[in-house]
Design an enzyme around this catalytic site. Sequence first.
Site, PDB file in Angstrom:
ATOM      1  N   LYS A  25      33.392  25.975   2.333  1.00 42.08           N
ATOM      2  CA  LYS A  25      32.779  26.625   1.177  1.00 42.08           C
ATOM      3  C   LYS A  25      33.346  26.055  -0.124  1.00 42.08           C
ATOM      4  CE  LYS A  25      32.386  31.030   1.540  1.00 42.08           C
ATOM      5  NZ  LYS A  25      31.439  32.135   1.576  1.00 42.08           N
ATOM      6  N   ARG A  94      36.609  35.104  -1.606  1.00 41.37           N
ATOM      7  CA  ARG A  94      35.921  34.819  -0.339  1.00 41.37           C
ATOM      8  C   ARG A  94      36.714  33.854   0.521  1.00 41.37           C
ATOM      9  NH1 ARG A  94      29.984  35.506  -1.228  1.00 41.37           N
ATOM     10  NH2 ARG A  94      29.705  35.805  -3.455  1.00 41.37           N
ATOM     11  N   GLY A 103      30.822  35.206   9.253  1.00 38.59           N
ATOM     12  CA  GLY A 103      31.098  36.633   9.384  1.00 38.59           C
ATOM     13  C   GLY A 103      32.426  36.972  10.041  1.00 38.59           C
ATOM     14  N   MET A 105      35.571  36.219   8.909  1.00 35.60           N
ATOM     15  CA  MET A 105      36.691  36.533   8.017  1.00 35.60           C
ATOM     16  C   MET A 105      36.197  37.303   6.794  1.00 35.60           C
ATOM     17  SD  MET A 105      38.954  33.130   8.491  1.00 35.60           S
ATOM     18  CE  MET A 105      37.630  32.117   7.924  1.00 35.60           C
ATOM     19  N   ARG A 338      25.962  24.482   2.629  1.00 33.10           N
ATOM     20  CA  ARG A 338      26.631  23.718   3.680  1.00 33.10           C
ATOM     21  C   ARG A 338      25.549  23.083   4.530  1.00 33.10           C
ATOM     22  NH1 ARG A 338      28.500  29.288   6.473  1.00 33.10           N
ATOM     23  NH2 ARG A 338      26.404  29.956   6.922  1.00 33.10           N
ATOM     24  N   HIS A 454      32.725  23.299  45.825  1.00 31.74           N
ATOM     25  CA  HIS A 454      31.635  22.643  46.541  1.00 31.74           C
ATOM     26  C   HIS A 454      30.290  23.071  45.973  1.00 31.74           C
ATOM     27  CE1 HIS A 454      28.679  22.255  49.815  1.00 31.74           C
ATOM     28  NE2 HIS A 454      29.306  21.115  50.046  1.00 31.74           N
ATOM     29  N   ARG A 574      27.543   9.286  48.392  1.00 30.90           N
ATOM     30  CA  ARG A 574      28.474   9.894  49.353  1.00 30.90           C
ATOM     31  C   ARG A 574      27.776   9.900  50.710  1.00 30.90           C
ATOM     32  NH1 ARG A 574      29.326  13.550  44.670  1.00 30.90           N
ATOM     33  NH2 ARG A 574      31.549  13.638  44.149  1.00 30.90           N
ATOM     34  N   ARG A 629      29.853   4.753  49.394  1.00 27.95           N
ATOM     35  CA  ARG A 629      31.231   5.061  49.765  1.00 27.95           C
ATOM     36  C   ARG A 629      31.313   5.384  51.249  1.00 27.95           C
ATOM     37  NH1 ARG A 629      34.102  10.204  47.253  1.00 27.95           N
ATOM     38  NH2 ARG A 629      32.760  11.282  48.729  1.00 27.95           N
ATOM     39  N   GLU A 761      41.478   6.936  42.813  1.00 29.59           N
ATOM     40  CA  GLU A 761      41.468   8.397  42.699  1.00 29.59           C
ATOM     41  C   GLU A 761      42.800   9.018  43.089  1.00 29.59           C
ATOM     42  OE1 GLU A 761      38.475  10.110  45.296  1.00 29.59           O
ATOM     43  OE2 GLU A 761      38.762   8.559  46.803  1.00 29.59           O
ATOM     44  N   SER A 780      36.064   2.041  41.094  1.00 31.14           N
ATOM     45  CA  SER A 780      35.332   3.170  40.545  1.00 31.14           C
ATOM     46  C   SER A 780      36.311   4.338  40.467  1.00 31.14           C
ATOM     47  CB  SER A 780      34.145   3.534  41.444  1.00 31.14           C
ATOM     48  OG  SER A 780      33.498   4.674  40.915  1.00 31.14           O
ATOM     49  N   GLY A 782      37.609   7.791  40.631  1.00 32.88           N
ATOM     50  CA  GLY A 782      37.242   9.093  41.184  1.00 32.88           C
ATOM     51  C   GLY A 782      38.064  10.137  40.456  1.00 32.88           C
ATOM     52  N   THR A 783      37.557  10.522  39.295  1.00 31.16           N
ATOM     53  CA  THR A 783      38.383  11.365  38.422  1.00 31.16           C
ATOM     54  C   THR A 783      38.485  12.814  38.902  1.00 31.16           C
ATOM     55  OG1 THR A 783      36.419  11.484  37.039  1.00 31.16           O
ATOM     56  CG2 THR A 783      38.170   9.999  36.313  1.00 31.16           C
ATOM     57  N   ASN A 784      37.654  13.188  39.893  1.00 31.76           N
ATOM     58  CA  ASN A 784      37.832  14.544  40.453  1.00 31.76           C
ATOM     59  C   ASN A 784      39.151  14.601  41.212  1.00 31.76           C
ATOM     60  OD1 ASN A 784      35.231  15.010  39.563  1.00 31.76           O
ATOM     61  ND2 ASN A 784      34.314  14.588  41.560  1.00 31.76           N
ATOM     62  N   ASP A 785      39.297  13.672  42.174  1.00 35.91           N
ATOM     63  CA  ASP A 785      40.549  13.657  42.924  1.00 35.91           C
ATOM     64  C   ASP A 785      41.708  13.221  42.043  1.00 35.91           C
ATOM     65  OD1 ASP A 785      40.453  14.563  45.651  1.00 35.91           O
ATOM     66  OD2 ASP A 785      38.932  13.024  45.970  1.00 35.91           O
ATOM     67  N   CYS A 848      32.955   7.576  38.769  1.00 34.94           N
ATOM     68  CA  CYS A 848      31.963   8.359  39.501  1.00 34.94           C
ATOM     69  C   CYS A 848      32.389   9.808  39.686  1.00 34.94           C
ATOM     70  CB  CYS A 848      31.641   7.709  40.846  1.00 34.94           C
ATOM     71  SG  CYS A 848      33.067   7.622  41.945  1.00 34.94           S
ATOM     72  N   TYR A 868      30.429   0.970  33.362  1.00 38.44           N
ATOM     73  CA  TYR A 868      29.383   1.987  33.531  1.00 38.44           C
ATOM     74  C   TYR A 868      29.986   3.353  33.819  1.00 38.44           C
ATOM     75  CZ  TYR A 868      30.204   1.763  38.585  1.00 38.44           C
ATOM     76  OH  TYR A 868      30.777   1.819  39.821  1.00 38.44           O
TER      77      TYR A 868
HETATM   78  C1  PEP Z   1      36.232  11.876  42.928  1.00 38.19           C
HETATM   79  O1  PEP Z   1      37.221  12.218  43.572  1.00 38.19           O
HETATM   80  O2  PEP Z   1      36.209  11.827  41.704  1.00 38.19           O
HETATM   81  C2  PEP Z   1      34.986  11.528  43.620  1.00 38.19           C
HETATM   82  C3  PEP Z   1      33.968  11.042  42.959  1.00 38.19           C
HETATM   83  O3  PEP Z   1      34.917  11.777  44.955  1.00 38.19           O
HETATM   84  P1  PEP Z   1      34.684  13.233  45.574  1.00 38.19           P
HETATM   85  O4  PEP Z   1      34.287  14.146  44.475  1.00 38.19           O
HETATM   86  O5  PEP Z   1      33.627  13.071  46.598  1.00 38.19           O
HETATM   87  O6  PEP Z   1      36.016  13.548  46.151  1.00 38.19           O
HETATM   88 MG    MG Z   2      37.289  11.834  45.693  1.00 35.40          MG
END
Ligand code: PEP
Ligand code: MG
Length: 889
Positions: A25, A94, A103, A105, A338, A454, A574, A629, A761, A780, A782-785, A848, A868
């Site tokens: 503001k 203000r 709204g 503050m 704004r 899952h 998978r 995979r 991973e 690749s 595997g950022t989940n694991d 992935c 990618y």
């Molecule tokens: C992971 O681990 O990031 C992955 C892509 O494999 P998954 O999710 O099947 O374990």
């Molecule tokens: Mg994995």
Amino acid sequence: MPQVNTWVYDFADGDKSKKDLLGGKGANLAEMSNLGLPVPPGFTITTEACRAYLKHGTEPDGLSDQVSDHLATLEGAMGRRLGDPDDPLLVSVRSGAAFSMPGMMETVLNIGLNDESVVGLARQSEDERFAMDSYRRLLQMFGSTVLDIEGEHFSDALDGAKDDKGVTDDLDLDVDDLRSLIETFKAIIKQHAGIDFPQDPREQMDRAIRAVFDSWNTDRAVLYRRQERIPEDLGTAVNIQAMVFGNRGMTSGSGVCFTRDPASGDQGVYGDYLQNAQGEDVVAGIRNTVSLADMREIDQSSHDELLEIMSTLERHYRDMCDIEFTVEQGKLWMLQTRVGKRTPEAAFRIAVHMVDEGLIDMDEALRRVSGEQLANLMFPRFDAKAAKDLLAVGMNASPGAAVGKAVFDWATAVEWSENGEDVILVRKETTPDDLHGMMVAKGVLTSRGGKTSHAAVVARGMGRTCVCGAEALDVDTRAGEFRVRGGKTIVEGDVISIDGSTGEVFDGEVPVVASHVVRHFEGTEVDHPVVEAVARLMEHADATRRMRVRTNADTADDAARARRFGAEGIGLCRTEHMFLGERRQLVENLIVAEGETGQEAALDELLPLQRQDFLKVFAAMDGLPVTIRLIDPPLHEFLPDITELSVAMAVADVRGHRKKRERKLLAAVQRMHESNPMLGLRGVRLGIVIPGLFTMQARAILEAAAECIRGGGRAEPEIMIPLVASVRELDLVKGRIEEVAREVEAELGQEVPHKIGTMIELPRAALTAGEIAGSAEFFSFGTNDLTQMTWGFSRDDVEASFFSTYLEQGVFPVSPFESLDLDGVGALVRRAVTAGREVNPDLHLGVCGEHGGDPASIHFFDEVGLDYVSCSPFRVPVARLEAGRAALS
Ligand code: PEP
Ligand code: MG
């Protein structure tokens, strides 16, 4: 020039670039003043002063003196002194943080009025009613915001005064009514705050400033910041500005306007005006406002000037502006502007309109929309206007709006949907067994599990709506019902509605509206203005981005859809789902087989089935790269449940049945049982312990590719090994795959182009990426694991169990399973990229894990130089857009 430890800035000394210091503001008031627009003069106390106050619990040294200096300048400019009994200057105080927190503050108007100056104001304005009305407003606002008195005490008294008089409109209260209301308000203050209303104008101002500082930490402000991910430690600025009055009769008024429609994005101004009112009345909706067109009838000269200013502001900011203004006796004043908030639809449309109007270029337009907004436009949604009966709120795991009959097992889901029923699959949590049910259901609801459970991962992959971890639900799958804790019971066949964008679960059918944007991506001709805007921005994002976008798809159908959505290959196919259903039996055969011949026979049966699986995927992705995979999860996931099997065997013993095969199976299941299966015999470890499984898959992939090529297609398989921790593991498996490749090529007399690479991973893989890169053609991530293993968080459990506490306590602002933890997991990715490329400059790099579809993570992957990202089909357009935006930053 202001120096360090300057706590206060005159409007003339600021500009819109100083938002962090002066708040949105304050910075924009300064900008408007500098543009020569009619802004009542004033000054801004910095966010830095607020931070110092909040830290030490008292105003920083020098603040009071600086406020005095600036007040003196303001008084000079206005030719009046604050609260002067004869002709008082009144000011507003203000809040205004760097990020808009509408709204949340405090604001206090009419500071400077007291028992004496109200008389002076009445005389100067020749309007006693206006003066009394302003004073009662000050008492009301000061009482509720500065002195923390429940606002209802004042509003009840105001309503009481109107009731006594038999009127409904504030404007029907006359001078005497207001005079008596002022006394009532003072008594309320005395009673509830234990003090008299401060008559000293400067004390009023100082207390109001402190109240604004303190309002940074009110519960609602804290909650809002958490929701909007605004940092906690910014503090708010305080704007002190000469009052102008919209409540000085019917030639005065206040309004709010937008330079375009913030809901639809339509060109053309849009706004509300209220005669004889202050700004708060417009927002509070106490009387009906009129449109800007009607304002023109009331006061053409203010209206025309306003439209002129709106156009100036829009050209200056090159964006849609949101403006607050006041007309005081025919004179227009600008109180705030704004860059305005807008719906996702408006964001896309306004961006391309502004390109066509020559205000911005396509790059800038692309910067102004986001993947989150696009995702929002892609979901079917519940009709906002419909009546709803909320049962529970879980996690918003996969967006969309789904309505159907509750079913509690996959077989019923399949049977009912084959009969043309829409169903919602309700489970405590899902397992690979439920897959078939999830595929046919409109939505999935679980009472346990987080956003990477899952249910959530699979549902997102399929674009299926999913609410998970709705812990208030007691799901009894055997009885076929769920009970809402302390509420209703829903039984099989009852209709429910789930909102995957909010996590809400409703009783009964809530009407749904379809997404135009998805129909467009699917290839349907859709005539809707938002579709045209989205198409143009997608085209520009595609032309701009450096990274490719692939998809995670396990079936030909998913692959085909992803391709329609713009996927440029498969980044993760998978293969585990290919061993479910009837094929389970073959996996059991493999495991109970005695000796190599038995195993080979089981694998020989799997081979042609797998070949067909891959052939279909190659056909759907013809000409594009496909990363397949090899099997990843522990094999016992394909075997019967250990308890059920033990019970069956015990019963068989009692009855004297032999059941030779089952006994062998039980022995195998017992042998393979693991306490920590995620850390057990899975991924590459399986490939080393049961080599035939991986080589069978490799052969199926290569033979399918060869067949595809022979048929005139172009298959480009990339064989990916999961869960590698050391280069030796990769080498062992890779050696065998290369052997298979030579065999296949010799048998078929045909070259089969392919690549062999690995997932990264596990932290050890990331740390030794240099060595691994010597044996891999691609990585690749595997950022989940990698997230699970780096944090030591079980990805199936933690989000539903304690993440809410972690988020509340600020361990992280967002789940690291949702948006990549840049400092930890991201550092491993960066290190692996650098080390991998150093050893192998041709190393092809992708991601992935779920993060491949997350906007913030995509920007990081672009920055570290991945080739990618790969994500679920429904997120492909979001990833394309964000990859384009990332290339611009
Ligand atoms: C992971 O681990 O990031 C992955 C892509 O494999 P998954 O999710 O099947 O374990
Ligand atoms: Mg994995």
